[in-house]
Design a protein around this motif. Structure first.
Motif, short mmCIF file in Angstrom:
data_model
loop_
_atom_site.label_atom_id
_atom_site.label_comp_id
_atom_site.label_asym_id
_atom_site.label_seq_id
_atom_site.Cartn_x
_atom_site.Cartn_y
_atom_site.Cartn_z
N SER A 1 0.80 -1.23 0.00
CA SER A 1 0.00 0.00 0.00
C SER A 1 0.82 1.27 0.00
CB SER A 1 -0.97 -0.01 1.18
OG SER A 1 -0.36 -0.46 2.36
N GLY A 2 2.14 1.16 0.10
CA GLY A 2 3.02 2.29 -0.16
C GLY A 2 2.92 3.44 0.83
N ILE A 3 3.25 4.61 0.33
CA ILE A 3 3.36 5.80 1.17
C ILE A 3 2.50 6.92 0.61
CG2 ILE A 3 5.66 5.27 2.04
CD1 ILE A 3 6.82 7.03 -0.16
N ARG A 4 2.30 7.94 1.44
CA ARG A 4 1.59 9.14 1.02
C ARG A 4 2.39 10.34 1.52
NH1 ARG A 4 -1.05 7.12 5.52
NH2 ARG A 4 -1.36 8.59 7.26
N PRO A 5 2.21 11.52 0.92
CA PRO A 5 2.95 12.70 1.36
C PRO A 5 2.60 13.07 2.80
CG PRO A 5 2.05 13.05 -0.83
CD PRO A 5 1.43 11.79 -0.31
N ARG A 6 3.61 13.46 3.53
CA ARG A 6 3.41 13.95 4.89
C ARG A 6 3.05 15.43 4.85
NH1 ARG A 6 6.48 16.00 9.39
NH2 ARG A 6 8.33 16.28 8.08
N HIS A 7 2.20 15.86 5.77
CA HIS A 7 1.83 17.27 5.87
C HIS A 7 2.30 17.83 7.21
CE1 HIS A 7 -0.57 17.31 2.22
NE2 HIS A 7 -1.17 16.19 2.62
N LEU A 8 2.80 19.05 7.18
CA LEU A 8 3.23 19.69 8.41
C LEU A 8 2.02 20.01 9.28
CD1 LEU A 8 5.92 22.16 7.04
CD2 LEU A 8 6.32 20.00 8.23
N PRO A 9 2.13 19.79 10.60
CA PRO A 9 1.00 20.06 11.50
C PRO A 9 0.91 21.53 11.87
CG PRO A 9 2.83 19.15 12.75
CD PRO A 9 3.28 19.17 11.31
N VAL A 10 0.66 22.37 10.88
CA VAL A 10 0.54 23.81 11.11
C VAL A 10 -0.78 24.28 10.52
CG1 VAL A 10 3.04 24.14 11.11
CG2 VAL A 10 1.77 24.40 8.99
N PRO A 11 -1.32 25.40 11.02
CA PRO A 11 -2.61 25.88 10.53
C PRO A 11 -2.54 26.43 9.12
CG PRO A 11 -1.68 27.44 12.11
CD PRO A 11 -0.80 26.22 12.15
N GLY A 12 -3.72 26.53 8.51
CA GLY A 12 -3.82 27.12 7.18
C GLY A 12 -4.22 26.11 6.13
N PRO A 13 -4.51 26.56 4.93
CA PRO A 13 -4.92 25.66 3.85
C PRO A 13 -3.79 24.72 3.44
CG PRO A 13 -4.52 27.87 2.99
CD PRO A 13 -4.46 27.98 4.49
N GLN A 14 -4.15 23.48 3.16
CA GLN A 14 -3.16 22.47 2.81
C GLN A 14 -2.62 22.71 1.41
OE1 GLN A 14 -3.90 18.29 4.03
NE2 GLN A 14 -3.67 17.83 1.86
N PRO A 15 -1.29 22.80 1.25
CA PRO A 15 -0.73 23.03 -0.08
C PRO A 15 -0.87 21.81 -0.98
CG PRO A 15 0.83 23.58 1.67
CD PRO A 15 -0.26 22.78 2.28
N ALA B 1 5.37 28.28 10.18
CA ALA B 1 4.43 28.54 11.27
C ALA B 1 2.99 28.48 10.79
CB ALA B 1 4.71 29.89 11.91
N GLU B 2 2.75 28.90 9.54
CA GLU B 2 1.37 28.93 9.04
C GLU B 2 1.37 28.92 7.51
OE1 GLU B 2 -2.75 31.57 9.55
OE2 GLU B 2 -0.88 32.21 10.50
N PHE B 3 0.41 28.17 6.95
CA PHE B 3 0.19 28.20 5.51
C PHE B 3 -0.87 29.25 5.18
CE2 PHE B 3 1.70 23.69 5.70
CZ PHE B 3 2.78 23.84 4.84
N HIS B 4 -0.73 29.87 4.00
CA HIS B 4 -1.72 30.81 3.48
C HIS B 4 -2.04 30.41 2.04
CE1 HIS B 4 -0.72 33.31 6.94
NE2 HIS B 4 0.56 33.21 6.58
N ALA B 5 -3.12 30.93 1.53
CA ALA B 5 -3.47 30.65 0.14
C ALA B 5 -2.41 31.18 -0.82
CB ALA B 5 -4.83 31.27 -0.19
N ASP B 6 -1.67 32.20 -0.39
CA ASP B 6 -0.66 32.80 -1.27
C ASP B 6 0.74 32.67 -0.68
OD1 ASP B 6 -0.95 34.53 0.86
OD2 ASP B 6 -0.83 36.35 -0.38
N GLY B 7 1.01 31.63 0.12
CA GLY B 7 2.35 31.45 0.63
C GLY B 7 2.39 30.92 2.04
#
Length: 381
Positions: A101-115, A200-206
């Protein structure tokens, strides 16, 4: 008596395991969550991303007939006691199981929209549509995928920035010196780096970095590592702390049911290096482990004990601009020693642990590096 194996995962490792089982007259069902037949993933961040994505061109040649492909179905559960897998509302009974079943991308545990991420051909198609000249691309993560995407995007005329917590790009596999040399090469091609600082935080534009730096972009992609897809195996007594723990011949530890694991998800000891079980995400491991796991499972289904010793040689390559990196072994297990050339300039770097050769990386030295295959694992200073 015909035996039936279910392969969970329709990637390269699952394909090679299924082919090995079919050669032993085992009936095989392969279940995959993507709608595509097995295809080649490394080009997604390199030539395929640059030239356009064609799933037909990426598909692997299939070397066995009679495999029952069930695609576009995510496996949701498994009972080893009942020898049953649940997927897409259906139940699949098995005599033997291949965990692929392989792997999936890890996401950073920070607020904001997921890139956006880059793991599947569909991810690559979406990203390619957005990479136009002068597009501002921000890559969170400076591993191989992040750096390959950076090089490809610069070739497409994008304005590229890379940020990562590590002090240098590709730090863990390459080490400080070669990582720094690769950073310089990227900077010479116009890539901007913000390293040694977290997000620290994701935004829609960075993003906003942990030092309050604000980086803006038209497209943000996250490439900060991976996680094994093992949740569907919960409750079966397997060691799922990092992938699936197996013995050297890839039989899963913790069950008497015929179960093997392959590819990025298998954590097994390799006598070439030591007796420590490790997951290895290098490009050749799905083929190596798939073939070996197929032999192991076939023997178990015949009531036989698997034989032999599994000593695969990990290998990877990476093309970034005019640099071609080729590696054998496990460089991350040793300390880098420059033996030929200058750092990052047509060089060969050995990686040694207590005078034993653990791995090698060559930059534009593919032919010379290939000879190291016979030396790694000999345990000769």
């Amino acid at each position: 008596m015909t035996r039936r194996a279910v392969v969970v995962g329709a990637g390269l490792g699952g394909l090679r395991a299924a082919e090995a089982l079919r050669k032993q007259d085992v009936d095989v069902v392969v279940i995959g969550d993507e709608p595509h037949l097995p295809y080649n993933r490394p080009p997604l961040s390199k030539e395929a991303l640059k030239g356009g994505i064609s799933i037909d061109a990426l598909e692997f040649r299939r070397r066995a007939d009679g495999i029952d492909w069930r695609l576009g179905q995510a496996v949701t559960g498994c009972s080893l006691v009942d020898r049953m897998v649940e997927a897409g509302g259906d139940s699949y009974a098995f005599d033997g199981l291949v965990i692929a079943s392989g792997i999936r991308p890890r996401h950073l545990p920070v607020p904001g929209p997921q890139p956006e991420v880059l793991r599947t051909v569909d991810d690559a198609q979406r990203l390619r549509e957005r990479l136009a000249p002068d597009t501002r691309l921000l890559i969170v993560g400076a591993g191989f995928i992040g750096c390959e995407v950076a090089a490809t995007a610069r070739g497409l005329g994008c304005d590229v920035t890379v940020t990562a917590f590590d002090s240098q790009p590709m730090l863990r596999p390459l080490g400080e010196e070669l990582g720094a040399a690769m950073r310089t090469h990227h900077e010479d091609h116009g890539v901007h780096f913000h390293l040694g600082v977290g997000v620290a935080e994701f935004h829609a534009d960075g993003v906003t970095l942990s030092d309050d730096t604000r980086l803006t972009a038209d497209v943000v992609i996250e490439a900060v590592g991976s996680l094994p897809n093992v949740e569907w195996l919960d409750g079966n007594g397997l060691d799922l702390s990092d992938g699936v723990l197996t013995g050297n011949l890839l039989r899963a530890v913790g069950t008497d049911v015929p179960v093997v694991a392959v590819g990025d998800i298998a954590r097994f000891p390799n006598p070439l290096f030591d007796d420590v079980p490790r997951r290895v995400e290098h490009w050749n491991m799905p083929t190596e482990t798939g073939k070996r796991a197929g032999l192991t499972l076939g023997a178990m289904l015949r009531g036989e004990s698997p034989e032999g010793e599994f000593r695969p040689m990990p290998s990877f390559w990476s093309d970034q601009y005019d640099y071609s990196l080729q590696s054998y072994g496990m460089p991350g297990l040793g300390q880098p020693v420059l033996v030929e050339g200058a750092w990052g300039v047509d060089c060969i770097v050995e990686y040694r642990r207590d005078d034993e050769l653990m791995g090698v990386v060559g930059v534009n030295r593919t032919a010379e590096v290939t000879r190291y295959r016979k030396e790694i694992g000999r345990h000769v200073p």
